[in-house]
Motif scaffolding. Structure first.
Motif, PDB file in Angstrom:
ATOM      1  N   VAL A  46      25.233 -13.238  46.706  1.00 55.64           N
ATOM      2  CA  VAL A  46      23.964 -12.789  47.262  1.00 55.64           C
ATOM      3  C   VAL A  46      23.993 -11.269  47.251  1.00 55.64           C
ATOM      4  O   VAL A  46      24.922 -10.660  47.769  1.00 55.64           O
ATOM      5  CB  VAL A  46      23.771 -13.313  48.699  1.00 55.64           C
ATOM      6  N   LYS A  95      19.734  -6.758  48.315  1.00 50.82           N
ATOM      7  CA  LYS A  95      18.270  -6.842  48.376  1.00 50.82           C
ATOM      8  C   LYS A  95      17.826  -8.185  48.956  1.00 50.82           C
ATOM      9  O   LYS A  95      16.914  -8.232  49.786  1.00 50.82           O
ATOM     10  CB  LYS A  95      17.683  -6.639  46.989  1.00 50.82           C
ATOM     11  N   ALA A  96      18.489  -9.265  48.555  1.00 50.08           N
ATOM     12  CA  ALA A  96      18.138 -10.581  49.079  1.00 50.08           C
ATOM     13  C   ALA A  96      18.418 -10.682  50.572  1.00 50.08           C
ATOM     14  O   ALA A  96      17.644 -11.274  51.325  1.00 50.08           O
ATOM     15  CB  ALA A  96      18.899 -11.665  48.318  1.00 50.08           C
ATOM     16  N   VAL A  97      19.526 -10.076  51.009  1.00 47.14           N
ATOM     17  CA  VAL A  97      19.845 -10.088  52.442  1.00 47.14           C
ATOM     18  C   VAL A  97      18.801  -9.289  53.219  1.00 47.14           C
ATOM     19  O   VAL A  97      18.320  -9.716  54.270  1.00 47.14           O
ATOM     20  CB  VAL A  97      21.258  -9.527  52.689  1.00 47.14           C
ATOM     21  N   ILE A 136      15.677  -8.631  52.356  1.00 47.52           N
ATOM     22  CA  ILE A 136      14.401  -9.350  52.355  1.00 47.52           C
ATOM     23  C   ILE A 136      14.438 -10.504  53.341  1.00 47.52           C
ATOM     24  O   ILE A 136      13.471 -10.754  54.067  1.00 47.52           O
ATOM     25  CB  ILE A 136      14.072  -9.845  50.925  1.00 47.52           C
ATOM     26  N   SER A 137      15.585 -11.174  53.417  1.00 46.41           N
ATOM     27  CA  SER A 137      15.702 -12.287  54.353  1.00 46.41           C
ATOM     28  C   SER A 137      15.689 -11.806  55.806  1.00 46.41           C
ATOM     29  O   SER A 137      15.020 -12.393  56.648  1.00 46.41           O
ATOM     30  CB  SER A 137      16.992 -13.050  54.080  1.00 46.41           C
ATOM     31  N   LEU A 138      16.431 -10.727  56.091  1.00 46.35           N
ATOM     32  CA  LEU A 138      16.491 -10.237  57.473  1.00 46.35           C
ATOM     33  C   LEU A 138      15.172  -9.642  57.930  1.00 46.35           C
ATOM     34  O   LEU A 138      14.750  -9.842  59.064  1.00 46.35           O
ATOM     35  CB  LEU A 138      17.600  -9.201  57.618  1.00 46.35           C
ATOM     36  N   GLY A 193      12.213 -10.174  56.579  1.00 43.81           N
ATOM     37  CA  GLY A 193      11.085 -11.024  56.223  1.00 43.81           C
ATOM     38  C   GLY A 193      10.834 -12.002  57.350  1.00 43.81           C
ATOM     39  O   GLY A 193      10.289 -11.649  58.403  1.00 43.81           O
ATOM     40  N   PRO A 194      11.296 -13.242  57.185  1.00 45.38           N
ATOM     41  CA  PRO A 194      11.025 -14.248  58.219  1.00 45.38           C
ATOM     42  C   PRO A 194      11.816 -14.035  59.510  1.00 45.38           C
ATOM     43  O   PRO A 194      11.438 -14.541  60.553  1.00 45.38           O
ATOM     44  CB  PRO A 194      11.435 -15.566  57.550  1.00 45.38           C
ATOM     45  N   TYR A 195      12.908 -13.280  59.436  1.00 43.53           N
ATOM     46  CA  TYR A 195      13.742 -13.088  60.631  1.00 43.53           C
ATOM     47  C   TYR A 195      13.563 -11.711  61.260  1.00 43.53           C
ATOM     48  O   TYR A 195      14.413 -11.245  61.997  1.00 43.53           O
ATOM     49  CB  TYR A 195      15.223 -13.301  60.277  1.00 43.53           C
TER      50      TYR A 195
END
Length: 111
Positions: free
Chosen positions: A69, A72-74, A76-78, A80-82
């Motif tokens: 991972v 950038k994916a981390v 976006i995840s943190l 974004g929805p979190y």
């Protein structure tokens, strides 16, 4: 990971700066009686058991750790929805730092 490391360094320096003296050491010793450790020991054992279960349980023939991972994916995840959870955690850490400051300040002694 860098954010969590920075927060831990901040807490280490706050604890080092407090230097409350022998009165607080005696107070901490009265709080940390052996019976108080039963709850945290049970919780730590449960977490260790869960970690070992996750590490050694193979689901559908795949082991953990075969995917990568990127940062950038981390991010976006943190954020974004979190986003709300991350902001609440940061406010909790700020409240802990402010509380540590207020508990550690030396009150003017009456003469």
């Amino acid at each position: 990971i860098a954010y969590a490391g920075a927060i831990m360094v901040l807490f280490v320096f706050v604890v080092m700066m407090l230097n409350l003296g022998p009165a607080s050491v005696q107070q901490e010793r009265s709080w940390l009686k052996p019976g108080i450790w039963a709850g945290p020991v049970i919780l730590a054992a449960l977490l260790l058991a869960e970690l070992l279960y996750v590490l050694f349980a193979h689901q559908s023939g795949q082991a953990i750790g075969h995917t990568t991972v990127d940062a950038k994916a981390v991010g976006i995840s943190l954020f974004g929805p979190y986003l709300l959870v991350v902001e609440l955690a940061s406010m909790l850490l700020l409240a802990a730092a402010v509380t540590a400051f207020h508990l550690g300040r030396n009150e003017a002694k009456e003469q």
